[in-house]
Design an enzyme around this catalytic site. Structure first.
Site, PDB file in Angstrom:
ATOM      1  N   HIS A 623     -22.969   9.984  -3.584  1.00 19.02           N
ATOM      2  CA  HIS A 623     -22.534   8.609  -3.346  1.00 19.02           C
ATOM      3  C   HIS A 623     -23.551   7.632  -3.900  1.00 19.02           C
ATOM      4  CE1 HIS A 623     -25.076   9.884   0.011  1.00 19.02           C
ATOM      5  NE2 HIS A 623     -25.465   8.616   0.114  1.00 19.02           N
ATOM      6  N   ARG A 633     -26.292  -8.543   1.650  1.00 20.30           N
ATOM      7  CA  ARG A 633     -25.554  -7.449   2.295  1.00 20.30           C
ATOM      8  C   ARG A 633     -26.471  -6.782   3.311  1.00 20.30           C
ATOM      9  NH1 ARG A 633     -26.042  -1.955   1.645  1.00 20.30           N
ATOM     10  NH2 ARG A 633     -24.182  -0.633   1.583  1.00 20.30           N
TER      11      ARG A 633
END
Length: 718
Positions: A623, A633
């Site tokens: 990932h 974020r």
């Protein structure tokens, strides 16, 4: 033999003279550090000069060590001493001291300074092994408008780091520039044997056997030379992985044995080093024997049965019972005549005998003194391995089979421990295994409180200062651990309730993931990190890299070999991973899963408040994170383990602080030692023993997660 004091005095005089030598080699780690500082100061000319000098110094140091160790093997040989030379200790250690004297003198003369000045730290050595200086160099040369040198530096780094997506994009940009030729992309660290080997194999596969023979012979010669150079570099300082305490230091003979076995193991691993193409993790199996196999067939095809038989005899030293090769030997003997002597190559015979001698010593040490040995060779005779070790290997294999659960069984889930939580995507919808997305794990209010914690921690400036991301220069990175949050609360810099919420939110996530993936089997925290990534506004134009490159959490991903190696420096004890998102008011920053090739995207997860994505930490779930192109974020990154030995110790400390805080709140007003009534504490809490509690504790090395090497930490931050 001269007395020891005289030898020592002579050595000091020689080193003092060497230190003033005009050819003094500056330690490469110092040059590298200065070069990186110049790089971040945007002094491109000085950065390029210093980084090149660091690479030159690194190569010079390795060359000096190889040359001196080869010379001193001849000048201070251990064999051939006069018989009856006295007690065995004098005979043995006298030669050892002579060899040490020779090495110190030789290295001092070649380096121009004491050899101890050239002992760089493990992190710096790893950077040079991974060709990291070239990563800085390509940017410096680009800024200096020296494109040909920038392209060579970029290519040199990328050859050894093909998984580096940003460099891949940089090289594509170079290729699109006008006037660029393929010759501009040169590997400045190319190893001769690999170039010859791959060219020889291409000729072999094209049935061009004359050309194949020439290049394969060249490759074999260069590979054996590279092997000897690697083995010489093994004779360095003792690498103490366990950091033993002073009262646990071994005695004289145990220390000698431990260091010698370390050297032997290093020498044995050299065959893997030369058999691993730069940029790959997995080595080519049977690299030396495969040369002989290819050569015997190629020589046979060009009609040189004598050399074909010699290569076959050499191959049989590795695999003496190989039926096809034994048949070929019969054929060659018939063609050459029974009276013709067919012998193996002396270089190969020496290689096999030396390797078997070393393996025998290593296996003896493992059996009787403890430790482990990962034999790099497939051809090691079975009878060389002690029976006790064979039995242990069989037991380990059975245990591994027992622990390997069927995927379908692991998909049988238990009930979730909290109401209102929704499973938004499961493994089937995410095109993989051991993947899931939960929503409504946190409320909007809880997300805001945790975001307030990041803001307050940033203003406090203690352990949460924004810095360049370790993965991309286009983002700033902030990270807060559980213990640091508690320290800030203890100092009154953040609200105790927000710090407590961080602990509660991560524990809630752990219970959800445990009940879903491993019901009935305890998951322990391995590491907890509140992480924020902020886009650097002025550096987003034309950006093509990722916020976090594709990786797996408990193994080293090898996209080209389609493998993931569960070995250090990966965090091999990690079993499950999770990310609990706190916001979505930014652009980019989504999580994505890929195939083992790291480029075929199989699923994406878009962040939002209260969304928890969880997955197993192994090779089934490579990932990465898309670039954050605007905004900030924030998420809580979570890693879990079944191993209690690797449980997060920071959480234990944090829970102790919370418990003491609760006790303080329960006491009458007069006994609270200055605690206020606003949810914040005074700067120090009382220690149960009566003394003042320090703001941090010292830990035994290796006792908690924070003892991992700092340079590995960045791999874990989403």
């Amino acid at each position: 033999m001269a007395s020891l004091p005289c030898l020592r005095l002579l050595l000091l005089l020689l080193l003092a003279a060497a230190a003033t030598s005009p050819g003094r080699l500056v330690p490469y780690d110092l040059l590298y550090a200065d070069g990186v500082r110049a790089y971040f100061a945007r002094d491109w000319g000085r950065a390029a000069e210093l980084l090149q000098r660091a690479l030159h110094s690194y190569a010079g140091l390795r060359a000096a060590r190889r040359a001196c160790r080869a010379a001193c093997r001849r000048e201070a040989a251990f064999l051939g001493g006069p018989p009856g030379a006295g007690p065995w200790e004098a005979a043995l250690f006298g030669r050892v001291l002579q060899r040490a004297d020779c090495l110190q003198h030789c290295l001092g003369r070649r380096l121009g300074a004491a050899p101890s000045a050239h002992r760089a730290g493990r992190a710096i050595r790893r950077d040079f092994e991974r060709r990291e200086p070239y990563n800085y160099l390509q940017v410096a040369f680009f800024q200096l408008k020296k494109l040909d040198r920038a392209m060579s530096a970029a290519h040199t780094f990328f050859v050894a780091n093909p998984q580096h997506l940003q460099m891949r994009e940089d090289i594509e940009k170079y290729r699109r520039m006008s006037g660029v030729k393929s010759d501009n992309f040169r590997d400045l660290e190319a190893t001769p044997h690999w170039e010859a080997y791959e060219t020889g194999v291409r000729h072999y596969n094209a049935d061009e056997y004359l050309q194949a023979v020439a290049r394969l012979e060249e490759s074999l010669t260069e590979a054996l030379a590279a092997l000897d150079e690697c083995r010489a570099l093994c004779e360095g300082p003792l690498e103490d992985e366990d950091e033993e305490e002073e009262d646990m230091q071994p005695g004289l003979y145990e220390a000698i044995a431990a260091h010698y076995i370390q050297v032997l193991k290093c020498r044995q691993q050299c065959v893997l080093e030369i058999a691993t193409k730069p940029g790959r993790i997995s080595a080519t199996e049977d690299f030396i024997p495969s040369h002989l196999d290819l050569l015997q067939f190629a020589y046979d095809q060009v009609g040189n049965q004598a050399l074909a038989a010699e290569c076959a005899a050499s191959y049989l030293l590795f695999y003496p019972t190989d039926e096809p090769m034994l048949e070929k030997m019969k054929q060659y003997r018939t063609e050459l005549g029974e009276d013709t002597a067919v012998t193996a190559r002396e270089s190969i015979r020496h290689y096999v005998q030396r390797s078997l001698m070393e393996k025998k010593l290593i296996y003896y040490a493992v059996e009787h003194l403890g430790g482990t040995f990962d034999d790099p060779d497939l051809w090691t005779p079975d009878e060389l391995i002690p029976e006790k070790l064979k039995e242990k290997h069989r037991e380990d294999q059975e245990k591994q089979k027992q622990e390997t659960l069927d995927v379908e069984e692991r998909e049988k889930r238990g009930p979730l421990p909290f109401e209102g939580i929704a499973v938004t995507m499961d493994s089937r919808r995410m095109n993989g295994t051991q993947r899931v997305v939960f929503d409504r794990v946190l409320t909007e209010s809880e997300c805001k409180d945790l975001l307030r914690l990041t803001k307050a921690a940033g203003e406090a400036g203690d352990g949460y200062r924004a810095r360049r991301s370790p993965h991309t220069p286009h983002e700033r990175f902030e990270g807060l651990t559980i213990s640091k949050a508690m320290q800030l609360a203890q100092n009154g810099d953040v609200d105790w309730r927000d710090a407590k919420l961080l602990l509660q939110a991560s524990e809630k996530s752990r219970k959800i993931i445990e009940s879903y993936f491993t019901p009935g089997k305890k998951l322990h925290f391995s590491f907890t990190h509140l992480v924020c990534r902020t886009a650097v506004d002025e550096e987003q134009e034309g950006r093509m890299d990722l916020s976090h490159p594709v990786h797996a959490d408990n193994c080293l991903l090898d996209p080209e070999g389609q493998e993931c190696w569960r070995e250090p420096p990966a965090y091999v004890y990690r079993d499950y991973s999770g990310i609990l998102y706190l916001n979505d008011d930014f652009q980019g920053g989504g999580l994505f899963f890929t195939e083992m090739d790291t480029v075929t995207v199989t699923a994406e997860v878009h962040p939002k408040c209260g969304r928890l994505v969880a997955f197993s930490s192994g090779k089934e779930n490579p990932h990465g994170v898309w670039a954050v192109s605007r905004g900030r974020r924030c998420a809580i990154a979570l890693w879990y383990t079944h191993s209690q030995e690797h449980a997060e110790q920071e959480r234990v400390k944090a829970e102790e602080l919370l418990e003491q805080r609760a006790m303080e709140q329960d006491r009458p007003d007069g006994e609270r030692h200055g605690a206020d009534h606003s949810g914040r504490s005074s700067s120090e809490l009382p220690d149960p023993s009566g003394g003042a509690r320090p703001t941090s504790r010292r830990h035994k090395p290796g006792s908690d997660r924070t003892q991992q090497p700092k340079e590995l930490r960045a791999r874990d931050e989403f």
